[in-house]
Scaffold this motif. Structure first.
Motif, short mmCIF file in Angstrom:
data_model
loop_
_atom_site.label_atom_id
_atom_site.label_comp_id
_atom_site.label_asym_id
_atom_site.label_seq_id
_atom_site.Cartn_x
_atom_site.Cartn_y
_atom_site.Cartn_z
N TYR A 3 6.68 34.22 -36.28
CA TYR A 3 7.48 35.40 -36.56
C TYR A 3 8.47 35.14 -37.71
O TYR A 3 9.00 34.04 -37.84
N THR A 4 8.68 36.16 -38.51
CA THR A 4 9.71 36.11 -39.55
C THR A 4 10.87 36.99 -39.10
O THR A 4 10.70 38.19 -38.88
N ILE A 5 12.03 36.38 -38.94
CA ILE A 5 13.20 37.11 -38.45
C ILE A 5 13.77 37.97 -39.58
O ILE A 5 13.80 37.58 -40.74
N SER A 6 14.18 39.19 -39.22
CA SER A 6 14.72 40.13 -40.21
C SER A 6 15.94 39.53 -40.92
O SER A 6 16.66 38.71 -40.36
N HIS A 7 16.16 39.97 -42.16
CA HIS A 7 17.30 39.49 -42.93
C HIS A 7 18.61 39.78 -42.20
O HIS A 7 19.53 38.97 -42.21
N ARG A 8 18.68 40.96 -41.55
CA ARG A 8 19.95 41.35 -40.94
C ARG A 8 20.32 40.44 -39.77
O ARG A 8 21.50 40.27 -39.46
N MET A 9 19.30 39.84 -39.10
CA MET A 9 19.61 38.99 -37.95
C MET A 9 19.56 37.50 -38.27
O MET A 9 20.16 36.69 -37.56
N SER A 10 18.88 37.12 -39.32
CA SER A 10 18.71 35.69 -39.59
C SER A 10 20.03 35.01 -39.96
O SER A 10 20.17 33.80 -39.78
N GLY A 11 20.98 35.78 -40.45
CA GLY A 11 22.27 35.20 -40.82
C GLY A 11 23.32 35.30 -39.73
O GLY A 11 24.47 34.91 -39.94
N VAL A 12 22.96 35.82 -38.55
CA VAL A 12 23.92 36.00 -37.47
C VAL A 12 23.74 34.88 -36.45
O VAL A 12 22.64 34.67 -35.94
N HIS A 13 24.82 34.17 -36.18
CA HIS A 13 24.78 33.09 -35.20
C HIS A 13 25.22 33.61 -33.84
O HIS A 13 25.99 34.57 -33.74
N GLY A 14 24.73 32.96 -32.79
CA GLY A 14 25.16 33.34 -31.45
C GLY A 14 26.65 33.14 -31.28
O GLY A 14 27.26 32.29 -31.95
N SER A 15 27.26 33.91 -30.41
CA SER A 15 28.69 33.79 -30.16
C SER A 15 29.03 32.39 -29.66
O SER A 15 28.44 31.90 -28.69
N ALA A 16 29.99 31.77 -30.32
CA ALA A 16 30.43 30.44 -29.89
C ALA A 16 30.97 30.48 -28.47
O ALA A 16 30.80 29.53 -27.70
N ILE A 17 31.57 31.60 -28.10
CA ILE A 17 32.14 31.72 -26.76
C ILE A 17 31.04 31.80 -25.72
O ILE A 17 31.13 31.19 -24.66
N ARG A 18 29.97 32.56 -26.01
CA ARG A 18 28.87 32.67 -25.07
C ARG A 18 28.22 31.30 -24.86
O ARG A 18 27.80 30.94 -23.76
N GLU A 19 28.13 30.50 -25.94
CA GLU A 19 27.58 29.15 -25.82
C GLU A 19 28.50 28.28 -24.97
O GLU A 19 28.04 27.46 -24.17
N LEU A 20 29.80 28.45 -25.16
CA LEU A 20 30.75 27.66 -24.37
C LEU A 20 30.69 28.01 -22.89
O LEU A 20 30.99 27.18 -22.04
N PHE A 21 30.30 29.26 -22.59
CA PHE A 21 30.15 29.67 -21.18
C PHE A 21 29.21 28.73 -20.43
O PHE A 21 29.38 28.47 -19.25
N LYS A 22 28.20 28.23 -21.14
CA LYS A 22 27.23 27.33 -20.50
C LYS A 22 27.92 26.05 -20.05
O LYS A 22 27.64 25.52 -18.98
N LEU A 23 28.85 25.55 -20.88
CA LEU A 23 29.63 24.38 -20.49
C LEU A 23 30.57 24.72 -19.34
O LEU A 23 30.79 23.92 -18.44
N GLY A 24 31.10 25.94 -19.40
CA GLY A 24 32.03 26.38 -18.36
C GLY A 24 31.39 26.51 -16.99
O GLY A 24 32.08 26.56 -15.98
N ALA A 25 30.07 26.56 -16.95
CA ALA A 25 29.36 26.65 -15.67
C ALA A 25 29.46 25.34 -14.88
O ALA A 25 29.22 25.31 -13.68
N ASP A 26 29.78 24.25 -15.57
CA ASP A 26 29.98 22.95 -14.91
C ASP A 26 31.21 23.06 -14.01
O ASP A 26 32.32 23.30 -14.49
N PRO A 27 31.05 22.89 -12.68
CA PRO A 27 32.18 23.09 -11.77
C PRO A 27 33.34 22.12 -12.02
O PRO A 27 34.47 22.38 -11.60
N SER A 28 33.07 21.00 -12.67
CA SER A 28 34.14 20.04 -12.94
C SER A 28 34.95 20.40 -14.18
O SER A 28 36.01 19.81 -14.44
N MET A 29 34.47 21.36 -14.96
CA MET A 29 35.13 21.76 -16.20
C MET A 29 36.20 22.82 -15.92
O MET A 29 35.95 23.79 -15.21
N ILE A 30 37.40 22.63 -16.46
CA ILE A 30 38.42 23.66 -16.42
C ILE A 30 38.24 24.52 -17.66
O ILE A 30 38.36 24.03 -18.78
N SER A 31 37.92 25.80 -17.45
CA SER A 31 37.59 26.66 -18.58
C SER A 31 38.71 27.63 -18.92
O SER A 31 39.08 28.48 -18.12
#
Length: 398
Positions: A3-31
């Motif tokens: 697949y070739t990703i459209s120009h409008r989406m290829s330059g958009v990165h995922g939200s850094a906060i949404r990615e951090l949520f994955k780390l926050g799922a660790d019960p030992s992590m204070i988020s």
């Protein structure tokens, strides 16, 4: 298939906060990384009562397709509420119910902004909306924030340098990520400049009901005599975020294009939850619910700020929010907060680097955002104490 990703989406990165949520799922992590409202503010018994009643007595009314513009009783309720509390004029304005405050930015951009157009935005600003603007191919131009709102001189310079800019994005109350509230004087100047340079304003106000200190400041929309302010609100912070409901107030001349934009996006928003919102606002004590929520955030914010004052290195500064969910801390000028945040994560505390909220994502920021609404009191104290020790080490070594 490749697949070739459209120009409008290829330059958009995922939200850094949404990615951090994955780390926050660790019960030992204070988020302190998210932006969730406190679960203790959810009106669970009332929601359960409303849903049980409608499912027993009128299920089809909330399970069938709905109007693109929104559930009519809720639209009427919100118009009355906003006319009474904000002074909005619904002779000239219309209101749609949309799928979360985020969709306000999506529909506004879809209708008003062409690929390559300039959007002026507070810098820093909410990354979710910045990514929406990017996904439509808009060029973002940041206007630096000061302790009382946007730098007005910088805003005028940006307007002069970008005479064809289509939209100005602002969160005047308890801004995400900074927690800053724009003063009345600056709100008036922002509107005056928008009129002078003929640009539309998207006023994003998801936290406006969550003021727990200080005096209310009129919205920019309440000053709007030219129909140039689109006003975005949300039920996520005052009811429940999983409802995915917000509302957009706009000049009636935009009714048809916004209706079509909504229909081509998701047809209509969740009818069942629109019904729940309307029943709660009209048959229960919504004002008391808001006051309870404000009380929760007042105490959580106080605890976080008190602990920061006690433990942070004196060269680390931070404003005192009057509402909302966030406070932003600033390392000494010239420092990069990204490695600081990475080290904090290694020590079990999650926060978000300020660079994640900038119009130019490559720019270095000395700031990091902290959320006080989600963690427990014990986590606030423990997590801030860990960050406090780190600030002393960091300033000494860097």
């Amino acid at each position: 298939m490749q697949y070739t990703i459209s120009h409008r989406m290829s330059g958009v990165h995922g939200s850094a906060i949404r990615e951090l949520f994955k780390l926050g799922a660790d019960p030992s992590m204070i988020s302190f990384g998210g932006g969730n409202p406190s679960a203790e503010t959810f009106p669970v018994p009332e929601i359960a009562e409303i849903m049980a009643d409608v499912m027993k007595n009128a299920p089809v009314s909330v399970l069938q397709y709905g109007l693109s513009e929104g559930y009519t009783p809720l639209r009427d309720t919100m118009k009355e509420y906003l006319a009474r509390t904000q002074g909005f004029d619904f002779e000239k304005n219309e209101l749609f119910i949309v799928s979360g405050g985020q969709q306000c930015a999506d529909l506004t951009t879809k209708v008003l902004v062409n690929e390559g157009d300039v959007i002026l935005t507070e810098d820093p600003a909410f990354v979710g909306c910045l990514n929406t603007f990017r996904s439509y191919g808009a060029k973002l131009v940041g206007v630096p924030m000061q302790q009382d709102g946007m730098d007005i001189d910088a805003l005028e310079a940006a307007l002069k340098a970008n005479p064809n800019a289509k939209l100005l994005y602002t969160i005047p109350s308890f801004q995400n990520p900074s927690g800053i509230t724009t003063t009345l004087e600056k709100r008036k100047k922002v509107y005056e400049l928008a009129c002078r340079y003929d640009i539309a304003i998207l006023e994003d106000n998801p936290y406006g009901e969550l003021r727990f200190s200080g005096e209310d400041v009129p919205t920019i929309k309440s000053m709007d005599t030219e129909g140039r302010v689109l006003y975005a609100g949300s039920f996520s912070k005052v009811m429940a975020p999983a409802f995915r409901l917000g509302f957009l107030v706009f000049d009636k001349s935009l009714t048809m294009p916004l209706t079509i934009a909504k229909q081509t996006t998701d047809v209509h928003s969740n009818v069942l939850f629109q019904y729940v919102c309307n029943e709660y606002m009209t048959k229960y004590d919504f004002a008391s619910h808001l006051e309870k929520s404000r009380s929760v955030y007042r105490e959580k914010c106080r605890l976080m700020l008190d602990t920061m004052r006690r433990t942070f290195h004196p060269s680390v500064t931070f404003p005192q929010p009057e509402g909302g969910l966030f406070v932003m801390a600033f390392l000494p000028e010239g420092m990069d907060a990204q490695p600081f945040v990475r080290e904090a994560i290694k020590r079990g505390v999650l926060c978000v680097p300020g660079s994640a909220f900038l119009a130019d994502e490559k720019q270095i920021s000395n700031a990091f955002r902290l959320n006080y609404s989600t963690p427990s009191d014990e986590q606030i104290v423990k997590g801030i104490e860990i960050l406090g020790r780190l600030t002393h080490e960091w300033v000494k070594e860097h």
